[in-house]
Write a protein that holds these residues in place. Structure first.
Motif, PDB file in Angstrom:
ATOM      1  N   LEU A  65       0.827  -1.207   0.000  1.00 14.73           N
ATOM      2  CA  LEU A  65       0.000   0.000   0.000  1.00 14.73           C
ATOM      3  C   LEU A  65       0.864   1.261   0.000  1.00 14.73           C
ATOM      4  O   LEU A  65       0.590   2.217  -0.739  1.00 14.73           O
ATOM      5  CB  LEU A  65      -0.945  -0.009   1.204  1.00 14.73           C
ATOM      6  N   TYR A  66       1.917   1.272   0.803  1.00 19.53           N
ATOM      7  CA  TYR A  66       2.833   2.412   0.807  1.00 19.53           C
ATOM      8  C   TYR A  66       3.510   2.566  -0.554  1.00 19.53           C
ATOM      9  O   TYR A  66       3.646   3.682  -1.063  1.00 19.53           O
ATOM     10  CB  TYR A  66       3.899   2.274   1.899  1.00 19.53           C
ATOM     11  N   ASP A  67       3.921   1.469  -1.141  1.00 17.05           N
ATOM     12  CA  ASP A  67       4.569   1.529  -2.450  1.00 17.05           C
ATOM     13  C   ASP A  67       3.617   2.106  -3.497  1.00 17.05           C
ATOM     14  O   ASP A  67       4.029   2.905  -4.343  1.00 17.05           O
ATOM     15  CB  ASP A  67       5.055   0.139  -2.867  1.00 17.05           C
ATOM     16  N   ASP A  73      10.099   4.691   1.303  1.00 16.78           N
ATOM     17  CA  ASP A  73      10.805   4.492   2.574  1.00 16.78           C
ATOM     18  C   ASP A  73       9.959   3.664   3.535  1.00 16.78           C
ATOM     19  O   ASP A  73      10.451   2.717   4.157  1.00 16.78           O
ATOM     20  CB  ASP A  73      11.155   5.829   3.236  1.00 16.78           C
ATOM     21  N   GLU A  74       8.668   4.015   3.626  1.00 18.47           N
ATOM     22  CA  GLU A  74       7.763   3.272   4.499  1.00 18.47           C
ATOM     23  C   GLU A  74       7.550   1.853   3.975  1.00 18.47           C
ATOM     24  O   GLU A  74       7.457   0.898   4.744  1.00 18.47           O
ATOM     25  CB  GLU A  74       6.415   3.980   4.647  1.00 18.47           C
ATOM     26  N   ALA A  75       7.463   1.721   2.646  1.00 20.03           N
ATOM     27  CA  ALA A  75       7.268   0.397   2.049  1.00 20.03           C
ATOM     28  C   ALA A  75       8.439  -0.516   2.396  1.00 20.03           C
ATOM     29  O   ALA A  75       8.242  -1.659   2.822  1.00 20.03           O
ATOM     30  CB  ALA A  75       7.114   0.523   0.528  1.00 20.03           C
ATOM     31  N   VAL A  76       9.652  -0.003   2.240  1.00 21.16           N
ATOM     32  CA  VAL A  76      10.851  -0.795   2.557  1.00 21.16           C
ATOM     33  C   VAL A  76      10.851  -1.179   4.029  1.00 21.16           C
ATOM     34  O   VAL A  76      11.136  -2.333   4.383  1.00 21.16           O
ATOM     35  CB  VAL A  76      12.131  -0.020   2.160  1.00 21.16           C
ATOM     36  N   ALA A  94      10.748 -10.503  -2.577  1.00 25.09           N
ATOM     37  CA  ALA A  94      10.711 -10.126  -3.995  1.00 25.09           C
ATOM     38  C   ALA A  94      10.219  -8.685  -4.159  1.00 25.09           C
ATOM     39  O   ALA A  94      10.766  -7.927  -4.971  1.00 25.09           O
ATOM     40  CB  ALA A  94       9.820 -11.085  -4.774  1.00 25.09           C
ATOM     41  N   SER A  95       9.215  -8.305  -3.395  1.00 19.96           N
ATOM     42  CA  SER A  95       8.719  -6.923  -3.460  1.00 19.96           C
ATOM     43  C   SER A  95       9.776  -5.945  -2.981  1.00 19.96           C
ATOM     44  O   SER A  95       9.954  -4.868  -3.560  1.00 19.96           O
ATOM     45  CB  SER A  95       7.440  -6.768  -2.631  1.00 19.96           C
ATOM     46  N   LEU A  96      10.487  -6.319  -1.920  1.00 17.44           N
ATOM     47  CA  LEU A  96      11.565  -5.478  -1.415  1.00 17.44           C
ATOM     48  C   LEU A  96      12.649  -5.312  -2.479  1.00 17.44           C
ATOM     49  O   LEU A  96      13.119  -4.195  -2.733  1.00 17.44           O
ATOM     50  CB  LEU A  96      12.155  -6.078  -0.138  1.00 17.44           C
ATOM     51  N   ALA A  97      13.025  -6.394  -3.132  1.00 22.53           N
ATOM     52  CA  ALA A  97      14.047  -6.320  -4.189  1.00 22.53           C
ATOM     53  C   ALA A  97      13.578  -5.405  -5.321  1.00 22.53           C
ATOM     54  O   ALA A  97      14.359  -4.589  -5.823  1.00 22.53           O
ATOM     55  CB  ALA A  97      14.363  -7.715  -4.721  1.00 22.53           C
ATOM     56  N   ASP A  98      12.309  -5.511  -5.708  1.00 18.83           N
ATOM     57  CA  ASP A  98      11.756  -4.649  -6.764  1.00 18.83           C
ATOM     58  C   ASP A  98      11.882  -3.177  -6.396  1.00 18.83           C
ATOM     59  O   ASP A  98      12.317  -2.356  -7.209  1.00 18.83           O
ATOM     60  CB  ASP A  98      10.280  -4.967  -7.018  1.00 18.83           C
TER      61      ASP A  98
END
Length: 140
Positions: A65-67, A73-76, A94-98
């Protein structure tokens, strides 16, 4: 990330499993209804309730949702918390790597991509992303 893409990613691991398993049925229903109507503040609220209970899935959902809002920054931060709770949570990794790749943080993205591949995730996309990160860092 488009609303459709966000809903698709959430459905894979989703609010369905994350909030249903750790929050009340009302949290689940409220969060799902909020997502379906595009009410992101309510979806955030439902995901935050699940995250407060320590659910990796809820942290993952918050990260997505943050992304979607461009708040990387919040997403990470949320995706890393999901991985603290469940290091084997490949969707969060995988989302973090993206996101790290999008932010040109190739060094950290390589770490996450390498962990995914070492963890047995079979995906040509991971290898392509890893090669792209190496190229961006002139490590070919």
């Amino acid at each position: 990330m488009s609303r459709f893409h966000l809903l698709q990613r959430l459905a894979v691991v989703g609010l369905i499993f994350g909030l249903a398993s750790v929050g009340s049925a009302d949290d689940y229903e409220d969060g799902l209804a909020a997502l379906n109507t595009g009410n992101f503040p309510a979806a955030f609220s439902a995901s935050k309730r699940g995250a407060a209970l320590g659910a990796a899935e809820a942290q993952y959902n918050l990260g997505l949702l943050y992304d979607a809002q461009g708040r990387t920054d919040e997403a990470v931060r949320c995706l890393r918390k999901a991985l603290e709770v469940n290091p084997g949570y490949f969707q969060a990794r995988a989302s973090l790597a993206d996101i790290l790749l999008q932010r040109d943080n190739h060094d950290e993205a390589l770490t996450e991509l390498t962990a995914l591949i070492a963890g047995g995730i079979r995906s040509a996309d991971l290898h392509v992303q890893k090669a792209q990160a190496h190229l961006a860092m002139d490590q070919v």
